[in-house]
Design an enzyme around this catalytic site. Structure first.
Site, PDB file in Angstrom:
ATOM      1  N   PRO A 190      37.104  45.871  50.990  1.00  0.00           N
ATOM      2  CA  PRO A 190      37.704  47.190  50.748  1.00  0.00           C
ATOM      3  C   PRO A 190      38.228  47.318  49.321  1.00  0.00           C
ATOM      4  O   PRO A 190      38.834  46.394  48.782  1.00  0.00           O
ATOM      5  CB  PRO A 190      38.858  47.245  51.768  1.00  0.00           C
ATOM      6  CG  PRO A 190      38.513  46.235  52.813  1.00  0.00           C
ATOM      7  CD  PRO A 190      37.767  45.153  52.104  1.00  0.00           C
ATOM      8  N   GLY A 191      38.005  48.478  48.712  1.00  0.00           N
ATOM      9  CA  GLY A 191      38.556  48.763  47.394  1.00  0.00           C
ATOM     10  C   GLY A 191      38.035  47.873  46.292  1.00  0.00           C
ATOM     11  O   GLY A 191      38.738  47.606  45.317  1.00  0.00           O
ATOM     12  N   HIS A 192      36.785  47.416  46.412  1.00  0.00           N
ATOM     13  CA  HIS A 192      36.228  46.475  45.449  1.00  0.00           C
ATOM     14  C   HIS A 192      35.891  47.212  44.145  1.00  0.00           C
ATOM     15  O   HIS A 192      34.947  48.001  44.081  1.00  0.00           O
ATOM     16  CB  HIS A 192      34.972  45.823  46.027  1.00  0.00           C
ATOM     17  CG  HIS A 192      34.526  44.604  45.301  1.00  0.00           C
ATOM     18  ND1 HIS A 192      33.395  43.906  45.652  1.00  0.00           N
ATOM     19  CD2 HIS A 192      35.057  43.944  44.237  1.00  0.00           C
ATOM     20  CE1 HIS A 192      33.247  42.873  44.839  1.00  0.00           C
ATOM     21  NE2 HIS A 192      34.246  42.876  43.970  1.00  0.00           N
TER      22      HIS A 192
ATOM     23  N   ALA B 273      48.262  46.005  42.456  1.00  0.00           N
ATOM     24  CA  ALA B 273      49.458  46.863  42.464  1.00  0.00           C
ATOM     25  C   ALA B 273      50.718  46.037  42.236  1.00  0.00           C
ATOM     26  O   ALA B 273      51.633  46.453  41.502  1.00  0.00           O
ATOM     27  CB  ALA B 273      49.555  47.625  43.780  1.00  0.00           C
TER      28      ALA B 273
ATOM     29  N   TYR C  32      47.118  43.206  45.516  1.00  0.00           N
ATOM     30  CA  TYR C  32      47.313  42.245  44.427  1.00  0.00           C
ATOM     31  C   TYR C  32      47.524  42.952  43.101  1.00  0.00           C
ATOM     32  O   TYR C  32      48.524  42.716  42.403  1.00  0.00           O
ATOM     33  CB  TYR C  32      46.119  41.294  44.318  1.00  0.00           C
ATOM     34  CG  TYR C  32      46.056  40.584  42.996  1.00  0.00           C
ATOM     35  CD1 TYR C  32      47.105  39.767  42.583  1.00  0.00           C
ATOM     36  CD2 TYR C  32      44.964  40.731  42.137  1.00  0.00           C
ATOM     37  CE1 TYR C  32      47.069  39.121  41.354  1.00  0.00           C
ATOM     38  CE2 TYR C  32      44.927  40.091  40.912  1.00  0.00           C
ATOM     39  CZ  TYR C  32      45.971  39.288  40.523  1.00  0.00           C
ATOM     40  OH  TYR C  32      45.926  38.671  39.306  1.00  0.00           O
TER      41      TYR C  32
ATOM     42  N   ALA D 242      52.175  33.458  40.366  1.00  0.00           N
ATOM     43  CA  ALA D 242      51.784  34.686  41.064  1.00  0.00           C
ATOM     44  C   ALA D 242      50.856  34.360  42.219  1.00  0.00           C
ATOM     45  O   ALA D 242      50.103  33.383  42.167  1.00  0.00           O
ATOM     46  CB  ALA D 242      51.078  35.653  40.109  1.00  0.00           C
TER      47      ALA D 242
ATOM     48  N   ASP E 273      57.078  25.187  39.781  1.00  0.00           N
ATOM     49  CA  ASP E 273      56.047  25.610  40.727  1.00  0.00           C
ATOM     50  C   ASP E 273      56.544  25.395  42.149  1.00  0.00           C
ATOM     51  O   ASP E 273      57.167  24.378  42.440  1.00  0.00           O
ATOM     52  CB  ASP E 273      54.748  24.818  40.495  1.00  0.00           C
ATOM     53  CG  ASP E 273      53.520  25.513  41.045  1.00  0.00           C
ATOM     54  OD1 ASP E 273      53.454  25.709  42.281  1.00  0.00           O
ATOM     55  OD2 ASP E 273      52.632  25.874  40.255  1.00  0.00           O
TER      56      ASP E 273
ATOM     57  N   THR F 151      46.996  40.473  34.451  1.00  0.00           N
ATOM     58  CA  THR F 151      45.561  40.580  34.714  1.00  0.00           C
ATOM     59  C   THR F 151      45.026  41.937  34.297  1.00  0.00           C
ATOM     60  O   THR F 151      45.767  42.929  34.280  1.00  0.00           O
ATOM     61  CB  THR F 151      45.288  40.360  36.219  1.00  0.00           C
ATOM     62  OG1 THR F 151      43.915  40.652  36.507  1.00  0.00           O
ATOM     63  CG2 THR F 151      46.145  41.286  37.066  1.00  0.00           C
ATOM     64  N   ASP F 152      43.726  41.996  34.028  1.00  0.00           N
ATOM     65  CA  ASP F 152      43.101  43.284  33.727  1.00  0.00           C
ATOM     66  C   ASP F 152      42.935  44.155  34.972  1.00  0.00           C
ATOM     67  O   ASP F 152      42.658  45.357  34.862  1.00  0.00           O
ATOM     68  CB  ASP F 152      41.747  43.089  33.034  1.00  0.00           C
ATOM     69  CG  ASP F 152      40.728  42.303  33.854  1.00  0.00           C
ATOM     70  OD1 ASP F 152      41.062  41.840  34.968  1.00  0.00           O
ATOM     71  OD2 ASP F 152      39.593  42.126  33.368  1.00  0.00           O
ATOM     72  N   GLU F 153      43.138  43.583  36.145  1.00  0.00           N
ATOM     73  CA  GLU F 153      42.944  44.353  37.378  1.00  0.00           C
ATOM     74  C   GLU F 153      43.962  45.479  37.529  1.00  0.00           C
ATOM     75  O   GLU F 153      43.762  46.405  38.321  1.00  0.00           O
ATOM     76  CB  GLU F 153      42.977  43.428  38.590  1.00  0.00           C
ATOM     77  CG  GLU F 153      41.836  42.433  38.606  1.00  0.00           C
ATOM     78  CD  GLU F 153      41.683  41.717  39.937  1.00  0.00           C
ATOM     79  OE1 GLU F 153      41.890  42.361  40.985  1.00  0.00           O
ATOM     80  OE2 GLU F 153      41.361  40.512  39.921  1.00  0.00           O
TER      81      GLU F 153
ATOM     82  N   PRO G 149      27.683  33.498  49.461  1.00  0.00           N
ATOM     83  CA  PRO G 149      27.945  34.883  49.867  1.00  0.00           C
ATOM     84  C   PRO G 149      28.283  35.770  48.668  1.00  0.00           C
ATOM     85  O   PRO G 149      29.200  35.468  47.890  1.00  0.00           O
ATOM     86  CB  PRO G 149      29.134  34.751  50.814  1.00  0.00           C
ATOM     87  CG  PRO G 149      29.844  33.508  50.360  1.00  0.00           C
ATOM     88  CD  PRO G 149      28.783  32.588  49.835  1.00  0.00           C
TER      89      PRO G 149
ATOM     90  N   ASN H 170      28.265  40.023  39.290  1.00  0.00           N
ATOM     91  CA  ASN H 170      28.441  38.867  40.165  1.00  0.00           C
ATOM     92  C   ASN H 170      27.119  38.210  40.548  1.00  0.00           C
ATOM     93  O   ASN H 170      27.021  36.981  40.618  1.00  0.00           O
ATOM     94  CB  ASN H 170      29.198  39.283  41.431  1.00  0.00           C
ATOM     95  CG  ASN H 170      30.649  39.611  41.167  1.00  0.00           C
ATOM     96  OD1 ASN H 170      31.192  39.288  40.116  1.00  0.00           O
ATOM     97  ND2 ASN H 170      31.291  40.269  42.125  1.00  0.00           N
TER      98      ASN H 170
ATOM     99  N   LYS I 291      50.891  43.170  40.611  1.00  0.00           N
ATOM    100  CA  LYS I 291      50.899  42.736  39.220  1.00  0.00           C
ATOM    101  C   LYS I 291      51.250  43.896  38.286  1.00  0.00           C
ATOM    102  O   LYS I 291      51.947  43.699  37.279  1.00  0.00           O
ATOM    103  CB  LYS I 291      49.551  42.134  38.838  1.00  0.00           C
ATOM    104  CG  LYS I 291      49.306  40.753  39.414  1.00  0.00           C
ATOM    105  CD  LYS I 291      50.342  39.730  38.977  1.00  0.00           C
ATOM    106  CE  LYS I 291      50.226  39.382  37.507  1.00  0.00           C
ATOM    107  NZ  LYS I 291      51.188  38.321  37.105  1.00  0.00           N
TER     108      LYS I 291
END
Length: 349
Positions: free
Chosen positions: A289-291, A160, A158, A82, A32, A133-135, A213, A257, A162
């Site tokens: 942005p891009g959420h 992209a 992020y 990462a 690490d 990640t699933d993102e 928030p 959320n 991954k």
């Protein structure tokens, strides 16, 4: 087994290292760089354990990484290191490309050089497990789920970065024959989670009586998996997964959320009623942005092939997570107050 775990002082990495050493008895080299989200305190239960070794090293440093392979002689690599926070990737994408893309390429090349030097059973048994990640799959329509066949469609720096790392791992398998296994997971939660992510941020804000928030209208949906369930799934993929295959690990717990935050408020109304009602602290803020609107995983392949299933119920484990933060202020308070600076706490000795 002797296993190198990159990013082992992070949230998922530390849960994995503890599981590998304490529960399964493997020998682990934790690698690490101790950047902002790494917390060596998470591995303090292993201090003095001769089955665990820690090395502070940057995965982009090919000479150092190759030297650690030669010295430790692992049976497997579990690559988790990462940069992972979407908001940070929007304001500073270069670090994400460097760590997630360049760092993965360095790890793959170091592993390939080491693997090529093996022979017989050792070479056949070696595995490089790339954790993602699933993102990388982008945003889903209502009611849909990701599978291993889903098309890649990353929307943030992020995700992209991954996605690029996933493609590199597959390319090193197809081009060089490196025995790679990939996993992509849904959102993790549980103890020792760095407090910039949704659930720990809400827990600590609620403790301090600060606003909670919520981006946009709060209807963005995520599948949640407890970090200990994820750690078990990672080991199952490493030891029982087929080379060249991808396995999706999800918790079968899709929530939006706002519902997650409201559930946390209800928990706090029980454990800290004197501060309630906590829903009064919810504050809707401008969306990022891009959420992406929805992520949800179908873990059927992992369940069928690996014999793994998530065991934690979301609401029950979420309350356990809240109670962990209440009982472990010494872990999170230095981070919360900005005093944490990556103190080694004897892990290198």
């Amino acid at each position: 087994m002797r296993i190198i775990v990159t990013g082992g002082c992070g949230f998922i990495g530390s849960a994995l290292v503890l599981h590998l050493v304490q529960d399964l008895g493997h020998e682990v080299l934790t690698l690490d760089a101790l950047t902002y989200a790494a917390n060596p305190i998470s591995l303090m239960p292993l201090k003095g354990n001769d089955r665990h070794r820690f090395e502070e090293a940057d995965i982009c440093d090919h000479e150092r990484v190759s030297g650690l392979f030669a010295d430790f002689r692992p049976d497997a690599v579990m690559h988790l290191a990462a940069e992972s926070h979407v908001d940070r990737s929007i304001t500073g994408p270069a670090a994400f490309v460097q760590t997630n893309v360049v760092g993965t390429q360095v790890m793959l090349e170091a592993a390939r050089g080491y693997w090529n030097g093996l022979s017989g059973e050792a070479k056949g048994a070696f595995r490089f497990h790339h954790v993602s990640t699933d993102e990388v799959y982008g945003s889903l329509p209502p009611g849909a789920f990701f599978t291993e066949e889903s098309r890649y469609d990353p929307r943030s720096p992020y995700s992209a970065s991954k996605a690029a790392s996933d493609h590199l791992a597959r390319a090193w398998h197809e081009t060089y024959g490196l025995p790679v296994v990939l996993t992509n997971c849904s959102n993790n939660y549980g103890p020792r989670h760095f407090p910039e992510k949704l659930i720990p941020l809400m827990i600590l804000n609620a403790l301090d009586g600060k606003n909670l928030p919520v981006y946009g209208d709060g209807q963005n949906e995520r599948d949640w998996i407890h970090v200990e369930d994820h750690a078990r799934g990672l080991v199952a993929a490493l030891t029982r997964g087929r080379v060249g295959e991808t396995y999706l690990l999800g918790g079968r717990a899709v929530r939006n959320n706002l519902d997650v935050v409201r559930t946390l408020c209800a928990i706090f109304d029980r454990v800290r009623p004197e501060q309630g009602p906590h829903e009064r602290l919810i504050q809707f803020v401008a969306d990022r942005p891009g959420h992406d609107r929805r992520y949800a995983i179908d873990p059927g392949k992992a369940e069928a092939e690996l014999g793994w299933t998530p065991t934690k119920s979301f609401e029950g484990a979420l309350e356990e997570t809240v109670r962990w933060y209440l009982a472990n202020e010494g872990w999170w308070r230095p981070i919360r107050e900005g005093r944490y600076s990556g103190e080694r706490l004897g892990l290198t000795g």
